[in-house]
Design a protein around this motif. Structure first.
Motif, PDB file in Angstrom:
ATOM      1  N   THR A  45       0.812  -1.225   0.000  1.00  0.00           N
ATOM      2  CA  THR A  45       0.000   0.000   0.000  1.00  0.00           C
ATOM      3  C   THR A  45       0.844   1.274   0.000  1.00  0.00           C
ATOM      4  OG1 THR A  45      -0.321   0.368   2.397  1.00  0.00           O
ATOM      5  CG2 THR A  45      -1.772  -1.247   1.343  1.00  0.00           C
ATOM      6  N   THR A  46       2.094   1.150  -0.399  1.00  0.00           N
ATOM      7  CA  THR A  46       2.901   2.344  -0.658  1.00  0.00           C
ATOM      8  C   THR A  46       3.489   2.217  -2.062  1.00  0.00           C
ATOM      9  OG1 THR A  46       5.041   1.475   0.064  1.00  0.00           O
ATOM     10  CG2 THR A  46       3.578   2.351   1.784  1.00  0.00           C
ATOM     11  N   LEU A  47       4.208   3.241  -2.451  1.00  0.00           N
ATOM     12  CA  LEU A  47       4.899   3.205  -3.744  1.00  0.00           C
ATOM     13  C   LEU A  47       6.332   2.701  -3.562  1.00  0.00           C
ATOM     14  CD1 LEU A  47       3.606   6.606  -5.180  1.00  0.00           C
ATOM     15  CD2 LEU A  47       3.240   4.366  -6.239  1.00  0.00           C
ATOM     16  N   ARG A  48       6.504   1.680  -2.731  1.00  0.00           N
ATOM     17  CA  ARG A  48       7.881   1.298  -2.388  1.00  0.00           C
ATOM     18  C   ARG A  48       8.687   0.855  -3.602  1.00  0.00           C
ATOM     19  NH1 ARG A  48       7.943  -4.800   0.203  1.00  0.00           N
ATOM     20  NH2 ARG A  48       6.032  -5.526  -0.781  1.00  0.00           N
ATOM     21  N   PHE A  49       8.076   0.116  -4.530  1.00  0.00           N
ATOM     22  CA  PHE A  49       8.867  -0.368  -5.670  1.00  0.00           C
ATOM     23  C   PHE A  49       9.131   0.745  -6.671  1.00  0.00           C
ATOM     24  CE2 PHE A  49       6.832  -4.463  -4.302  1.00  0.00           C
ATOM     25  CZ  PHE A  49       7.972  -4.925  -3.673  1.00  0.00           C
ATOM     26  N   ALA A  50       8.156   1.604  -6.860  1.00  0.00           N
ATOM     27  CA  ALA A  50       8.396   2.776  -7.714  1.00  0.00           C
ATOM     28  C   ALA A  50       9.531   3.617  -7.129  1.00  0.00           C
ATOM     29  CB  ALA A  50       7.119   3.606  -7.855  1.00  0.00           C
ATOM     30  N   ARG A  51       9.504   3.763  -5.809  1.00  0.00           N
ATOM     31  CA  ARG A  51      10.568   4.529  -5.138  1.00  0.00           C
ATOM     32  C   ARG A  51      11.914   3.820  -5.246  1.00  0.00           C
ATOM     33  NH1 ARG A  51       6.920   6.395  -1.003  1.00  0.00           N
ATOM     34  NH2 ARG A  51       7.219   4.396   0.043  1.00  0.00           N
ATOM     35  N   ASP A  52      11.918   2.493  -5.067  1.00  0.00           N
ATOM     36  CA  ASP A  52      13.170   1.740  -5.222  1.00  0.00           C
ATOM     37  C   ASP A  52      13.756   1.968  -6.604  1.00  0.00           C
ATOM     38  OD1 ASP A  52      13.015   0.706  -2.708  1.00  0.00           O
ATOM     39  OD2 ASP A  52      12.465  -1.325  -3.305  1.00  0.00           O
ATOM     40  N   TYR A  53      12.886   1.883  -7.614  1.00  0.00           N
ATOM     41  CA  TYR A  53      13.355   2.077  -8.988  1.00  0.00           C
ATOM     42  C   TYR A  53      13.982   3.460  -9.130  1.00  0.00           C
ATOM     43  CZ  TYR A  53      13.371   2.315 -14.076  1.00  0.00           C
ATOM     44  OH  TYR A  53      13.752   2.447 -15.381  1.00  0.00           O
ATOM     45  N   ARG A  54      13.256   4.454  -8.649  1.00  0.00           N
ATOM     46  CA  ARG A  54      13.754   5.833  -8.733  1.00  0.00           C
ATOM     47  C   ARG A  54      15.109   5.951  -8.032  1.00  0.00           C
ATOM     48  NH1 ARG A  54      11.244   9.953  -6.156  1.00  0.00           N
ATOM     49  NH2 ARG A  54      11.627   8.778  -4.258  1.00  0.00           N
ATOM     50  N   ASP A  55      15.198   5.419  -6.822  1.00  0.00           N
ATOM     51  CA  ASP A  55      16.445   5.552  -6.071  1.00  0.00           C
ATOM     52  C   ASP A  55      17.609   4.854  -6.773  1.00  0.00           C
ATOM     53  OD1 ASP A  55      14.991   6.952  -4.233  1.00  0.00           O
ATOM     54  OD2 ASP A  55      14.878   5.328  -2.765  1.00  0.00           O
ATOM     55  N   LEU A  56      17.313   3.722  -7.417  1.00  0.00           N
ATOM     56  CA  LEU A  56      18.377   2.950  -8.056  1.00  0.00           C
ATOM     57  C   LEU A  56      18.714   3.475  -9.440  1.00  0.00           C
ATOM     58  CD1 LEU A  56      17.076  -0.577  -7.040  1.00  0.00           C
ATOM     59  CD2 LEU A  56      19.283   0.382  -6.358  1.00  0.00           C
ATOM     60  N   ARG A  57      17.719   3.950 -10.169  1.00  0.00           N
ATOM     61  CA  ARG A  57      17.920   4.232 -11.587  1.00  0.00           C
ATOM     62  C   ARG A  57      17.794   5.698 -11.976  1.00  0.00           C
ATOM     63  NH1 ARG A  57      19.100  -0.348 -14.797  1.00  0.00           N
ATOM     64  NH2 ARG A  57      20.102  -1.439 -13.143  1.00  0.00           N
ATOM     65  N   ALA A  58      17.031   6.446 -11.206  1.00  0.00           N
ATOM     66  CA  ALA A  58      16.756   7.827 -11.614  1.00  0.00           C
ATOM     67  C   ALA A  58      16.595   8.706 -10.380  1.00  0.00           C
ATOM     68  CB  ALA A  58      15.493   7.869 -12.474  1.00  0.00           C
ATOM     69  N   ARG A  60      17.278  11.537  -9.536  1.00  0.00           N
ATOM     70  CA  ARG A  60      16.877  12.940  -9.652  1.00  0.00           C
ATOM     71  C   ARG A  60      15.407  13.115 -10.017  1.00  0.00           C
ATOM     72  NH1 ARG A  60      21.245  15.623 -13.458  1.00  0.00           N
ATOM     73  NH2 ARG A  60      20.839  13.657 -14.513  1.00  0.00           N
ATOM     74  N   ALA A  61      14.728  12.006 -10.293  1.00  0.00           N
ATOM     75  CA  ALA A  61      13.317  12.086 -10.702  1.00  0.00           C
ATOM     76  C   ALA A  61      12.430  12.231  -9.469  1.00  0.00           C
ATOM     77  CB  ALA A  61      12.926  10.857 -11.521  1.00  0.00           C
ATOM     78  N   THR A  62      12.595  13.353  -8.785  1.00  0.00           N
ATOM     79  CA  THR A  62      11.896  13.543  -7.512  1.00  0.00           C
ATOM     80  C   THR A  62      10.394  13.725  -7.694  1.00  0.00           C
ATOM     81  OG1 THR A  62      12.461  15.877  -7.661  1.00  0.00           O
ATOM     82  CG2 THR A  62      13.875  14.504  -6.280  1.00  0.00           C
ATOM     83  N   ALA A  63       9.961  14.021  -8.913  1.00  0.00           N
ATOM     84  CA  ALA A  63       8.533  14.242  -9.157  1.00  0.00           C
ATOM     85  C   ALA A  63       7.790  12.944  -9.460  1.00  0.00           C
ATOM     86  CB  ALA A  63       8.339  15.234 -10.313  1.00  0.00           C
ATOM     87  N   LEU A  64       8.497  11.822  -9.447  1.00  0.00           N
ATOM     88  CA  LEU A  64       7.872  10.564  -9.868  1.00  0.00           C
ATOM     89  C   LEU A  64       6.616  10.240  -9.061  1.00  0.00           C
ATOM     90  CD1 LEU A  64       7.915   7.937 -11.540  1.00  0.00           C
ATOM     91  CD2 LEU A  64       9.348   6.939  -9.767  1.00  0.00           C
ATOM     92  N   GLU A  65       6.697  10.338  -7.752  1.00  0.00           N
ATOM     93  CA  GLU A  65       5.528   9.973  -6.939  1.00  0.00           C
ATOM     94  C   GLU A  65       4.344  10.894  -7.207  1.00  0.00           C
ATOM     95  OE1 GLU A  65       8.743   9.632  -4.141  1.00  0.00           O
ATOM     96  OE2 GLU A  65       7.248   8.844  -2.743  1.00  0.00           O
ATOM     97  N   ALA A  66       4.632  12.183  -7.376  1.00  0.00           N
ATOM     98  CA  ALA A  66       3.552  13.119  -7.677  1.00  0.00           C
ATOM     99  C   ALA A  66       2.918  12.785  -9.024  1.00  0.00           C
ATOM    100  CB  ALA A  66       4.088  14.550  -7.682  1.00  0.00           C
ATOM    101  N   ARG A  67       3.754  12.420  -9.991  1.00  0.00           N
ATOM    102  CA  ARG A  67       3.235  12.072 -11.319  1.00  0.00           C
ATOM    103  C   ARG A  67       2.372  10.813 -11.230  1.00  0.00           C
ATOM    104  NH1 ARG A  67       5.715   9.295 -15.428  1.00  0.00           N
ATOM    105  NH2 ARG A  67       7.792   9.577 -14.576  1.00  0.00           N
ATOM    106  N   LEU A  68       2.832   9.810 -10.482  1.00  0.00           N
ATOM    107  CA  LEU A  68       2.036   8.591 -10.325  1.00  0.00           C
ATOM    108  C   LEU A  68       0.746   8.895  -9.568  1.00  0.00           C
ATOM    109  CD1 LEU A  68       4.941   6.124  -9.455  1.00  0.00           C
ATOM    110  CD2 LEU A  68       3.671   6.266 -11.609  1.00  0.00           C
TER     111      LEU A  68
END
Ligand SMILES: [Zn+2]
Ligand SMILES: [Zn+2]
Length: 135
Positions: A45-58, A60-68
């Motif tokens: 119930t969190t965006l943990r995997f999206a966040r993991d991806y961001r932390d590992l691969r991108a 600087r994409a700090t807006a990812l969670e807001a976009r999702l």
């Protein structure tokens, strides 16, 4: 090979497999990655995997969670319920024209490194006046 070497080898192997299992593949997109992780571990119930991806691969994409979130994805599984769907050529329909669970997706079509966009397997869900998807 003595016992110590075997232990070390086994440890290394487990480590390699764990990385293979939990890290994005080379050029794998965030959407395919999150789906793969959900299949394996489920949604917490969190965006943990999206966040993991961001932390590992991108990182600087700090807006990812807001976009999702803006597409209704406030946890990993909601990305698929509300945000993204398979591209048309990857969908399966029954005889009534309803979309059904189809074949497993082919491996990720790939994105450039550092991108947080989905690959060619995915399109944004669009809501029409009757809750229908635009396409
Ligand atoms: Zn969820
Ligand atoms: Zn992909």
């Amino acid at each position: 090979m003595d016992d110590v070497a075997i232990d070390e080898y086994a440890e290394q192997l487990v480590h390699t497999m764990a990385i293979e299992l939990t890290h994005p593949h080379e050029r794998e997109c965030v959407i395919c990655y999150v789906l793969r992780m959900l299949d394996e571990f489920g949604c917490d119930t969190t965006l943990r995997f999206a966040r993991d991806y961001r932390d590992l691969r991108a990182p600087r994409a700090t807006a990812l969670e807001a976009r999702l979130g803006s597409m209704g994805g406030f946890c990993d599984c909601e990305i698929f319920l509300n945000g993204m769907r398979r591209a048309r050529h990857l969908r399966t329909y029954d005889e009534y024209g309803d979309e059904v669970d189809g074949k497993p997706l082919p491996p990720c079509a790939g994105v450039r490194r550092g991108s947080t966009q989905g690959c060619a397997h995915w399109v944004r869900r669009r809501r029409g006046p009757y809750g229908e998807d635009g396409y």
